[in-house]
Design a protein around this motif. Structure first.
Motif, mmCIF file in Angstrom:
data_model
loop_
_atom_site.group_PDB
_atom_site.id
_atom_site.type_symbol
_atom_site.label_atom_id
_atom_site.label_comp_id
_atom_site.label_asym_id
_atom_site.label_seq_id
_atom_site.Cartn_x
_atom_site.Cartn_y
_atom_site.Cartn_z
ATOM 1 N N UNK A 61 0.819 -1.209 0.000
ATOM 2 C CA UNK A 61 0.000 0.000 0.000
ATOM 3 C C UNK A 61 0.853 1.260 0.000
ATOM 4 N N UNK A 62 2.090 1.184 0.523
ATOM 5 C CA UNK A 62 2.944 2.369 0.523
ATOM 6 C C UNK A 62 3.503 2.659 -0.858
ATOM 7 N N UNK A 63 3.786 1.629 -1.610
ATOM 8 C CA UNK A 63 4.414 1.828 -2.911
ATOM 9 C C UNK A 63 3.389 2.207 -3.972
ATOM 10 N N UNK A 64 2.307 1.455 -4.073
ATOM 11 C CA UNK A 64 1.328 1.676 -5.116
ATOM 12 C C UNK A 64 -0.068 1.527 -4.538
ATOM 13 N N UNK A 65 -0.998 2.292 -5.040
ATOM 14 C CA UNK A 65 -2.371 2.074 -4.636
ATOM 15 C C UNK A 65 -2.911 0.879 -5.407
ATOM 16 N N UNK A 66 -4.067 0.349 -5.006
ATOM 17 C CA UNK A 66 -4.577 -0.863 -5.629
ATOM 18 C C UNK A 66 -5.046 -0.622 -7.057
ATOM 19 N N UNK A 79 15.195 1.930 -9.259
ATOM 20 C CA UNK A 79 15.481 1.875 -7.831
ATOM 21 C C UNK A 79 14.388 1.053 -7.142
ATOM 22 N N UNK A 80 14.793 0.079 -6.336
ATOM 23 C CA UNK A 80 13.827 -0.734 -5.600
ATOM 24 C C UNK A 80 13.168 0.145 -4.545
ATOM 25 N N UNK A 81 11.839 0.123 -4.501
ATOM 26 C CA UNK A 81 11.128 1.075 -3.650
ATOM 27 C C UNK A 81 11.241 0.757 -2.168
ATOM 28 N N UNK A 82 11.613 -0.475 -1.802
ATOM 29 C CA UNK A 82 11.744 -0.821 -0.388
ATOM 30 C C UNK A 82 13.180 -0.651 0.087
ATOM 31 N N UNK A 83 14.110 -1.284 -0.632
ATOM 32 C CA UNK A 83 15.505 -1.276 -0.192
ATOM 33 C C UNK A 83 16.248 -0.016 -0.627
ATOM 34 N N UNK A 84 15.771 0.632 -1.686
ATOM 35 C CA UNK A 84 16.447 1.825 -2.173
ATOM 36 C C UNK A 84 17.685 1.517 -2.993
ATOM 37 N N UNK A 85 17.904 0.258 -3.317
ATOM 38 C CA UNK A 85 19.069 -0.117 -4.118
ATOM 39 C C UNK A 85 18.720 -0.092 -5.595
ATOM 40 N N UNK A 86 19.724 0.185 -6.412
ATOM 41 C CA UNK A 86 19.511 0.256 -7.849
ATOM 42 C C UNK A 86 19.628 -1.128 -8.465
ATOM 43 N N UNK A 87 18.723 -1.436 -9.390
ATOM 44 C CA UNK A 87 18.745 -2.689 -10.143
ATOM 45 C C UNK A 87 19.133 -2.370 -11.578
ATOM 46 N N UNK A 88 19.971 -3.211 -12.137
ATOM 47 C CA UNK A 88 20.435 -3.017 -13.515
ATOM 48 C C UNK A 88 19.283 -3.176 -14.493
ATOM 49 N N UNK A 89 19.429 -2.620 -15.695
ATOM 50 C CA UNK A 89 18.390 -2.850 -16.699
ATOM 51 C C UNK A 89 18.333 -4.322 -17.081
ATOM 52 N N UNK A 90 17.170 -4.761 -17.515
ATOM 53 C CA UNK A 90 16.998 -6.158 -17.908
ATOM 54 C C UNK A 90 17.787 -6.441 -19.182
ATOM 55 N N UNK A 91 17.817 -5.475 -20.093
ATOM 56 C CA UNK A 91 18.520 -5.626 -21.363
ATOM 57 C C UNK A 91 19.714 -4.687 -21.379
#
Length: 186
Positions: A61-66, A79-91
């Motif tokens: 509920x904090x990240x997105x509404x339903x 950026x991961x909304x919980x951990x705040x760490x950056x994730x690389x692009x998929x491609x």
């Protein structure tokens, strides 16, 4: 009529593009998409008018509404909304370039998400940012290699020496062809 064209287009696409669009459908083609908003990080939030099901698992509920579904651009880091760490692009950039080339051949480039590999993007970025080489501004110099920096002074010294050469030859002849000749006249 339009659905037949879409089916015909989809049947002509190669498997690689079909798999990409199946996994990452364009935000404009998602079901129930009255509005889309794009952000600087490449995420697009698609709002849909789906009824709320009490049995369905809702996102945090904090990240997105339903009523919102988050669409992430697979070509850009996020950026991961919980951990705040950056994730690389998929491609990666090479795979992005391959997909863009394939989409260009089949005329579906406009359906791809934003990437720096899109046609005309490099020219647009060059126009916005200009030539970013240190020292190319007004009143600046490019550092260059040591021989490049000292070349002008050495050429001037050579020119002066060549202009003084006839006098030096005359002096050398007068002093006995090397006997009593001093390298540096005082």
């Amino acid at each position: 009529m339009a659905t037949q064209q879409h089916i015909q287009l989809a049947s002509s696409l190669p498997k690689r593009l079909l798999d990409f669009f199946r996994k990452y459908p364009p935000p404009a083609l998602l079901q129930g998409t009255p509005a889309t908003t794009s952000t600087a990080t490449g995420n697009t939030t698609v709002t849909s008018t789906t009824p709320t099901d009490p049995n369905a698992s809702a996102p945090d509920s904090q990240a997105l509404s339903s009523s919102e579904i988050s669409y992430r651009n697979p070509f850009q880091p996020h950026k991961h909304y919980v951990t705040g760490r950056w994730h690389s692009p998929v491609f990666g950039l090479r795979r992005q370039a391959d997909l863009v080339k394939l989409a260009q051949q089949h005329g579906v480039v406009s359906l791809l998400p934003y990437t720096i590999k899109l046609p005309g993007e490099r020219a647009k970025r060059r126009e916005e940012l200009g030539l970013r080489v240190k020292g190319t501004g007004i009143g600046q110099r490019v550092k260059g290699k040591l021989w490049e920096r000292t070349l002008k002074g050495r050429l001037e010294e050579r020119k002066k020496a060549m202009l003084a050469m006839p006098a030096m030859i005359q002096e050398w002849k007068q002093k006995g062809h090397g006997r009593g000749w001093k390298k540096w006249p005082k």
